[in-house]
Design a protein around this motif. Structure first.
Motif, PDB file in Angstrom:
ATOM      1  N   ARG A 128       0.828  -1.201   0.000  1.00 53.33           N
ATOM      2  CA  ARG A 128       0.000   0.000   0.000  1.00 53.33           C
ATOM      3  C   ARG A 128       0.869   1.261   0.000  1.00 53.33           C
ATOM      4  N   LEU A 129       1.794   1.276  -0.938  1.00 48.86           N
ATOM      5  CA  LEU A 129       2.705   2.412  -1.020  1.00 48.86           C
ATOM      6  C   LEU A 129       1.979   3.627  -1.612  1.00 48.86           C
ATOM      7  N   PRO A 130       2.231   4.809  -1.086  1.00 51.71           N
ATOM      8  CA  PRO A 130       1.508   6.015  -1.510  1.00 51.71           C
ATOM      9  C   PRO A 130       2.091   6.618  -2.783  1.00 51.71           C
ATOM     10  N   VAL A 131       1.834   5.945  -3.928  1.00 55.62           N
ATOM     11  CA  VAL A 131       2.346   6.444  -5.206  1.00 55.62           C
ATOM     12  C   VAL A 131       1.276   7.309  -5.875  1.00 55.62           C
ATOM     13  N   TYR A 132       1.635   8.534  -6.168  1.00 61.02           N
ATOM     14  CA  TYR A 132       0.717   9.501  -6.776  1.00 61.02           C
ATOM     15  C   TYR A 132       1.134   9.665  -8.236  1.00 61.02           C
ATOM     16  N   ARG A 133       0.242   9.294  -9.157  1.00 59.19           N
ATOM     17  CA  ARG A 133       0.566   9.343 -10.587  1.00 59.19           C
ATOM     18  C   ARG A 133      -0.695   9.619 -11.411  1.00 59.19           C
ATOM     19  N   PRO A 134      -0.529  10.063 -12.664  1.00 59.41           N
ATOM     20  CA  PRO A 134       0.722  10.576 -13.239  1.00 59.41           C
ATOM     21  C   PRO A 134       0.949  12.028 -12.834  1.00 59.41           C
ATOM     22  N   VAL A 135       2.136  12.313 -12.376  1.00 61.25           N
ATOM     23  CA  VAL A 135       2.498  13.675 -11.990  1.00 61.25           C
ATOM     24  C   VAL A 135       3.973  13.884 -12.335  1.00 61.25           C
ATOM     25  N   THR A 136       4.260  14.962 -13.011  1.00 58.81           N
ATOM     26  CA  THR A 136       5.624  15.254 -13.440  1.00 58.81           C
ATOM     27  C   THR A 136       6.208  16.376 -12.601  1.00 58.81           C
ATOM     28  N   VAL A 137       7.338  16.107 -11.979  1.00 63.33           N
ATOM     29  CA  VAL A 137       8.032  17.137 -11.200  1.00 63.33           C
ATOM     30  C   VAL A 137       8.746  18.065 -12.171  1.00 63.33           C
ATOM     31  N   LYS A 138       8.423  19.329 -12.093  1.00 62.64           N
ATOM     32  CA  LYS A 138       9.016  20.325 -12.984  1.00 62.64           C
ATOM     33  C   LYS A 138      10.296  20.919 -12.411  1.00 62.64           C
ATOM     34  N   VAL A 139      10.268  21.250 -11.109  1.00 61.58           N
ATOM     35  CA  VAL A 139      11.424  21.906 -10.511  1.00 61.58           C
ATOM     36  C   VAL A 139      11.382  21.740  -8.992  1.00 61.58           C
ATOM     37  N   VAL A 140      12.566  21.664  -8.398  1.00 59.38           N
ATOM     38  CA  VAL A 140      12.697  21.643  -6.939  1.00 59.38           C
ATOM     39  C   VAL A 140      13.609  22.802  -6.555  1.00 59.38           C
ATOM     40  N   CYS A 141      13.179  23.607  -5.596  1.00 59.88           N
ATOM     41  CA  CYS A 141      13.995  24.746  -5.189  1.00 59.88           C
ATOM     42  C   CYS A 141      13.893  24.948  -3.681  1.00 59.88           C
ATOM     43  N   ASP A 142      14.829  25.719  -3.148  1.00 61.86           N
ATOM     44  CA  ASP A 142      14.817  26.044  -1.724  1.00 61.86           C
ATOM     45  C   ASP A 142      13.696  27.031  -1.424  1.00 61.86           C
ATOM     46  N   ARG A 143      13.022  26.796  -0.317  1.00 61.60           N
ATOM     47  CA  ARG A 143      12.016  27.754   0.142  1.00 61.60           C
ATOM     48  C   ARG A 143      12.167  27.834   1.663  1.00 61.60           C
ATOM     49  N   PHE A 144      13.003  28.786   2.091  1.00 66.20           N
ATOM     50  CA  PHE A 144      13.367  28.930   3.501  1.00 66.20           C
ATOM     51  C   PHE A 144      14.061  27.641   3.954  1.00 66.20           C
ATOM     52  N   GLU A 145      13.568  26.935   4.955  1.00 63.21           N
ATOM     53  CA  GLU A 145      14.250  25.722   5.408  1.00 63.21           C
ATOM     54  C   GLU A 145      13.627  24.462   4.814  1.00 63.21           C
ATOM     55  N   ARG A 146      12.736  24.640   3.862  1.00 58.71           N
ATOM     56  CA  ARG A 146      12.075  23.498   3.237  1.00 58.71           C
ATOM     57  C   ARG A 146      12.413  23.463   1.748  1.00 58.71           C
ATOM     58  N   LEU A 147      11.988  22.398   1.094  1.00 60.39           N
ATOM     59  CA  LEU A 147      12.177  22.242  -0.343  1.00 60.39           C
ATOM     60  C   LEU A 147      10.811  22.338  -1.019  1.00 60.39           C
ATOM     61  N   ARG A 148      10.687  23.207  -1.984  1.00 54.78           N
ATOM     62  CA  ARG A 148       9.426  23.333  -2.712  1.00 54.78           C
ATOM     63  C   ARG A 148       9.514  22.481  -3.977  1.00 54.78           C
ATOM     64  N   VAL A 149       8.570  21.561  -4.131  1.00 54.82           N
ATOM     65  CA  VAL A 149       8.529  20.650  -5.267  1.00 54.82           C
ATOM     66  C   VAL A 149       7.347  21.038  -6.148  1.00 54.82           C
ATOM     67  N   GLU A 150       7.645  21.664  -7.282  1.00 54.84           N
ATOM     68  CA  GLU A 150       6.609  22.089  -8.218  1.00 54.84           C
ATOM     69  C   GLU A 150       6.352  20.974  -9.230  1.00 54.84           C
ATOM     70  N   THR A 151       5.096  20.623  -9.439  1.00 54.66           N
ATOM     71  CA  THR A 151       4.739  19.605 -10.414  1.00 54.66           C
ATOM     72  C   THR A 151       3.738  20.182 -11.414  1.00 54.66           C
ATOM     73  N   ASP A 152       3.353  19.364 -12.385  1.00 53.49           N
ATOM     74  CA  ASP A 152       2.342  19.814 -13.332  1.00 53.49           C
ATOM     75  C   ASP A 152       0.943  19.742 -12.735  1.00 53.49           C
ATOM     76  N   ARG A 153       0.854  19.366 -11.461  1.00 53.74           N
ATOM     77  CA  ARG A 153      -0.428  19.336 -10.768  1.00 53.74           C
ATOM     78  C   ARG A 153      -0.313  20.168  -9.485  1.00 53.74           C
ATOM     79  N   GLU A 154      -0.023  19.533  -8.373  1.00 50.64           N
ATOM     80  CA  GLU A 154       0.116  20.281  -7.114  1.00 50.64           C
ATOM     81  C   GLU A 154       1.559  20.725  -6.884  1.00 50.64           C
ATOM     82  N   ALA A 155       1.724  21.497  -5.826  1.00 48.59           N
ATOM     83  CA  ALA A 155       3.051  21.838  -5.319  1.00 48.59           C
ATOM     84  C   ALA A 155       3.168  21.239  -3.917  1.00 48.59           C
ATOM     85  N   PHE A 156       4.378  20.799  -3.567  1.00 46.00           N
ATOM     86  CA  PHE A 156       4.617  20.186  -2.266  1.00 46.00           C
ATOM     87  C   PHE A 156       5.725  20.946  -1.549  1.00 46.00           C
ATOM     88  N   SER A 157       5.602  21.016  -0.244  1.00 47.95           N
ATOM     89  CA  SER A 157       6.624  21.615   0.596  1.00 47.95           C
ATOM     90  C   SER A 157       7.170  20.507   1.487  1.00 47.95           C
TER      91      SER A 157
END
Length: 370
Positions: A112-141
């Motif tokens: 029961r692994l939490p695989v979220y698809r299809p979603v393409t990661v566009k860019v990962v960048c620093d956002r203060f002390e966290r990493l912001r993961v931008e995708t073609d759908r949601e964004a994750f911190s």
């Protein structure tokens, strides 16, 4: 991030907070997710896996149809579930592009692994002390990242003079499907790895071929042993710990003779030529002026690590690679929040399993989740 979305709008988009994002659901990503789960982390709350494919299987689902379980390098079991539970032991003729995805799908379901698809990661960048993961759908911190994107999305084709003039067809191993489509054409196959030799074996049975490599291939008469594997991994690990670009395993271990390769040699298909100097409208030309007419150039020249989405983090050093640290060289030296699994010494399937375990524990410990 869709191109139609203005940059300022994207930067303001609310991000889903999570402790660890795993990018990629191939062997390395699934192994990492399994070990995060076994460490007690909660799926969907502590970690999530993002995968760009529409279904399980990683890059295996895109491999050419003629690649069977008898012609691939061994598919090592994922932790906690054997390959034989999905594919009968001794099965060799099953298509790798079907059998391995079936195994991965069963594995995701079993744990029961939490695989979220299809979603393409566009860019990962620093956002203060966290990493912001931008995708073609949601964004994750995220607080931490395990990157397991492999190489399939980044084929390498060398830039040779005259390439744009060639009037025939050029393709990479990534686009190869079947030898029959080349019947009646002369095919120049470039590369000295296992894929190149598999293509050469198949294509030389249906049409004429030329085999070209940059270096003299090193064949070996003895079987590939576990000791050879450990020695090869040690060499690549030393490279990445010193910030060098990891090389291919074949360049370290050599190519073992197989019945198929011996048959190809008997047909005269393994008459290797040195690398040509330019491509012409109708073929290739060597420095001495010798030319070979060709209808097709097949570049079996490997892949590079698919890390472009990490570019804003500026992980690469002055030697061209990324300085790696940690027990199995999965941790990025300059940023311990980031682990690369399936990079360098963990590029093999068995290496990815071990590295997934090390990365999961080291990252969870670093983030104070254990």
């Amino acid at each position: 991030m869709p191109s139609a979305t203005p940059a300022n709008e994207a930067s303001l988009r609310a991000a889903i907070k999570i402790d660890i994002v795993v990018i990629g659901a191939g062997q390395a990503g699934l192994s990492s997710a399994y070990h995060l789960l076994k460490l007690g982390l909660k799926p969907g709350r502590n970690f999530i896996v993002l995968d760009r494919n529409e279904k399980p299987g990683g890059a295996w689902q895109h491999r050419w149809p003629s690649l069977t379980l008898s012609t691939v390098n061994r598919v090592h079991d994922l932790p906690g579930m054997g390959f034989s539970e999905v594919v009968p032991a001794g099965e060799t003729e099953a298509k790798a592009s079907v059998a391995v995805p079936d195994y991965f799908a069963a594995y995701e379901e079993r744990f029961r692994l939490p695989v979220y698809r299809p979603v393409t990661v566009k860019v990962v960048c620093d956002r203060f002390e966290r990493l912001r993961v931008e995708t073609d759908r949601e964004a994750f911190s995220a607080r931490g990242l395990i990157n397991a994107t492999g190489t399939w999305e980044s084929p390498q084709i060398p830039d040779y003079p005259g390439a744009a003039l060639f009037q025939g067809r050029q393709l990479h191993s990534r686009d190869y499907r079947t030898a029959d489509e080349f019947a009646g054409q002369h095919v120049v196959i470039v590369g000295s790895g296992i894929s190149a030799l598999q293509h050469l074996d198949e294509i030389s049975k249906v049409t004429t071929t030329s085999w070209v490599t940059r270096r003299e291939p090193q064949f070996r008469d003895t079987p590939f042993t576990p000791e050879d594997g450990r020695a090869a991994v040690a060499i690549v690990e030393d490279k990445v710990r010193n910030g060098l670009v990891p090389g291919s395993v074949v360049s370290v271990t050599g190519i073992p003779w197989t019945p198929a390769l011996r048959a190809a040699a008997a047909r005269g298909a393994l008459k290797r030529l040195p690398m040509f100097s330019e491509i012409t409208a109708h073929g290739v030309r060597w420095p001495d002026g010798t030319e070979q007419r060709a209808d097709v150039i097949l570049w079996a020249t490997g892949f590079r690590s698919s890390l472009d989405h990490l570019a804003p983090l500026q992980l690469r050093g002055e030697k061209g690679g990324i300085v790696m640290a940690g027990r199995l060289a999965t941790q990025v030296g300059k940023d311990p929040r980031i682990h690369l699994v399936g990079y360098g010494p963990s590029a093999s399937t068995i290496g990815a399993n071990r590295a997934g375990a090390a990365a999961a524990r080291e990252l969870a410990t670093h983030l104070g989740l254990l």
